[in-house]
Enzyme design. Structure first.
Site, PDB file in Angstrom:
ATOM      1  N   GLY A 127       0.679  -1.391   0.181  1.00 37.53           N
ATOM      2  CA  GLY A 127       0.132   0.033  -0.116  1.00 37.53           C
ATOM      3  C   GLY A 127       0.912   1.398   0.099  1.00 37.53           C
ATOM      4  O   GLY A 127       0.305   2.263   0.482  1.00 37.53           O
ATOM      5  N   HIS A 166       1.002   1.184 -13.216  1.00 39.56           N
ATOM      6  CA  HIS A 166       1.966  -0.043 -13.596  1.00 39.56           C
ATOM      7  C   HIS A 166       3.405   0.031 -13.293  1.00 39.56           C
ATOM      8  O   HIS A 166       3.781   1.273 -14.200  1.00 39.56           O
ATOM      9  CB  HIS A 166       1.502  -0.731 -14.917  1.00 39.56           C
ATOM     10  CG  HIS A 166       2.224  -1.810 -15.262  1.00 39.56           C
ATOM     11  ND1 HIS A 166       1.667  -3.054 -14.657  1.00 39.56           N
ATOM     12  CD2 HIS A 166       3.142  -2.312 -16.116  1.00 39.56           C
ATOM     13  CE1 HIS A 166       2.530  -3.987 -15.264  1.00 39.56           C
ATOM     14  NE2 HIS A 166       3.455  -3.490 -16.091  1.00 39.56           N
TER      15      HIS A 166
HETATM   16  C1  GAR Z   1       3.508  -0.814  -7.418  1.00 34.98           C
HETATM   17  O1  GAR Z   1       5.149  -0.891  -8.024  1.00 34.98           O
HETATM   18  C2  GAR Z   1       2.720  -0.925  -8.626  1.00 34.98           C
HETATM   19  O2  GAR Z   1       3.052  -0.298  -9.622  1.00 34.98           O
HETATM   20  C3  GAR Z   1       2.704  -2.476  -8.916  1.00 34.98           C
HETATM   21  O3  GAR Z   1       2.448  -3.154  -7.546  1.00 34.98           O
HETATM   22  C4  GAR Z   1       3.268  -2.364  -6.731  1.00 34.98           C
HETATM   23  C5  GAR Z   1       2.452  -1.965  -5.515  1.00 34.98           C
HETATM   24  O4  GAR Z   1       3.116  -1.702  -4.439  1.00 34.98           O
HETATM   25  N1  GAR Z   1       1.372  -2.532  -9.410  1.00 34.98           N
HETATM   26  C6  GAR Z   1       1.216  -3.539 -10.464  1.00 34.98           C
HETATM   27  O5  GAR Z   1       2.023  -4.218 -10.878  1.00 34.98           O
HETATM   28  C7  GAR Z   1      -0.013  -3.784 -11.195  1.00 34.98           C
HETATM   29  N2  GAR Z   1      -0.041  -4.541 -12.465  1.00 34.98           N
HETATM   30  P1  GAR Z   1       2.278  -0.821  -3.214  1.00 34.98           P
HETATM   31  O6  GAR Z   1       1.366  -1.572  -2.492  1.00 34.98           O
HETATM   32  O7  GAR Z   1       3.460  -0.388  -2.085  1.00 34.98           O
HETATM   33  O8  GAR Z   1       1.519   0.444  -3.941  1.00 34.98           O
END
Ligand code: GAR
Length: 219
Positions: free
Chosen positions: A12, A109
């Site tokens: 998150g 992404h």
């Molecule tokens: C982030 O790097 C986001 O870009 C990626 O997951 C991570 C979540 O981190 N999303 C994807 O890969 C979606 N296809 P977070 O939970 O710390 O925000």
């Protein structure tokens, strides 16, 4: 005030970056609900600490994808948001769900889309030996990571980079990119013209806004 619902699956940190931007009055919005499909997601505690309502809808407790998606859609619709914000939400969504929120659902992404959609974008970028990587915010359509590009940020790939190092460098920039793009959408400076299938910035055709790096950390 523009109402946002944020969907998470884990850490998150992007949600926290949005919440902090709201607190600093840099993002002119209110996060009215956080939805997690995973009961153990660290982002849930972060939301509770900030007094933001949380809905945990465990996908493993649902009979199938549609039952999960309908439960999530019901919770979202109940709070009537302007924008649905996917922030590390790691579930493929059904066409029914996506069509319900079409034009007002965004995702971040960790790659320069259309390069490296799907999982392990950093690993694949390193394996290809690219010199540049980054993150993209796009509108969500039924094509996985394939909706209209709204904004992106580039980061260099450095000699000796590991997946962890590259992930960290991109993530730092995601935290700047997401509030910035959302704010442009909220202010209606950035608009997707569905009829013309064209993105507009201040009324002029645009291929997507690009966030310039300020304090780029190459470590
Ligand atoms: C982030 O790097 C986001 O870009 C990626 O997951 C991570 C979540 O981190 N999303 C994807 O890969 C979606 N296809 P977070 O939970 O710390 O925000």
């Amino acid at each position: 005030m523009t109402r946002l619902v944020v969907l998470i699956s884990g850490r998150g940190s992007n949600f926290c970056a949005l919440a902090e931007a709201v607190d600093r009055h840099e993002l002119n919005a209110q996060i009215v609900l956080v939805v997690s499909n995973r009961p153990e997601a660290a982002g849930i505690d972060e939301a509770r600490k900030r007094g933001i309502p949380v809905a945990v809808i465990d996908h493993t407790a649902c009979a199938d994808r549609l039952e999960f998606d309908r439960a999530v859609a019901k919770r979202i619709s109940a709070v009537n948001p302007e924008w649905v914000v996917l922030a590390g939400f790691m579930r493929i969504l059904s066409d029914e769900f996506i069509e319900k929120f079409a034009g007002r659902m965004v995702n971040i992404h960790p790659s320069l889309l259309p390069a490296y959609p799907g999982l392990h974008s950093h690993r694949r970028a390193l394996a290809d030996g690219v010199s540049e990587h980054g993150a993209t915010v796009h509108l969500v359509t039924t094509q996985l990571d394939g909706g209209p590009l709204l904004g992106r940020v580039r980061v260099p790939v450095c000699v000796g980079d590991t997946e962890t190092m590259l992930n960290e460098r991109v993530l730092q920039q995601e935290h700047r990119l997401y509030p910035w793009v959302l704010n442009l959408l909220i202010e209606q400076r950035l608009q997707w013209d569905q009829h013309a299938r064209q993105l507009l910035l201040d009324g002029e055709p645009c291929d997507g806004v690009e966030l310039q790096q300020t304090e780029m950390n190459s470590a």
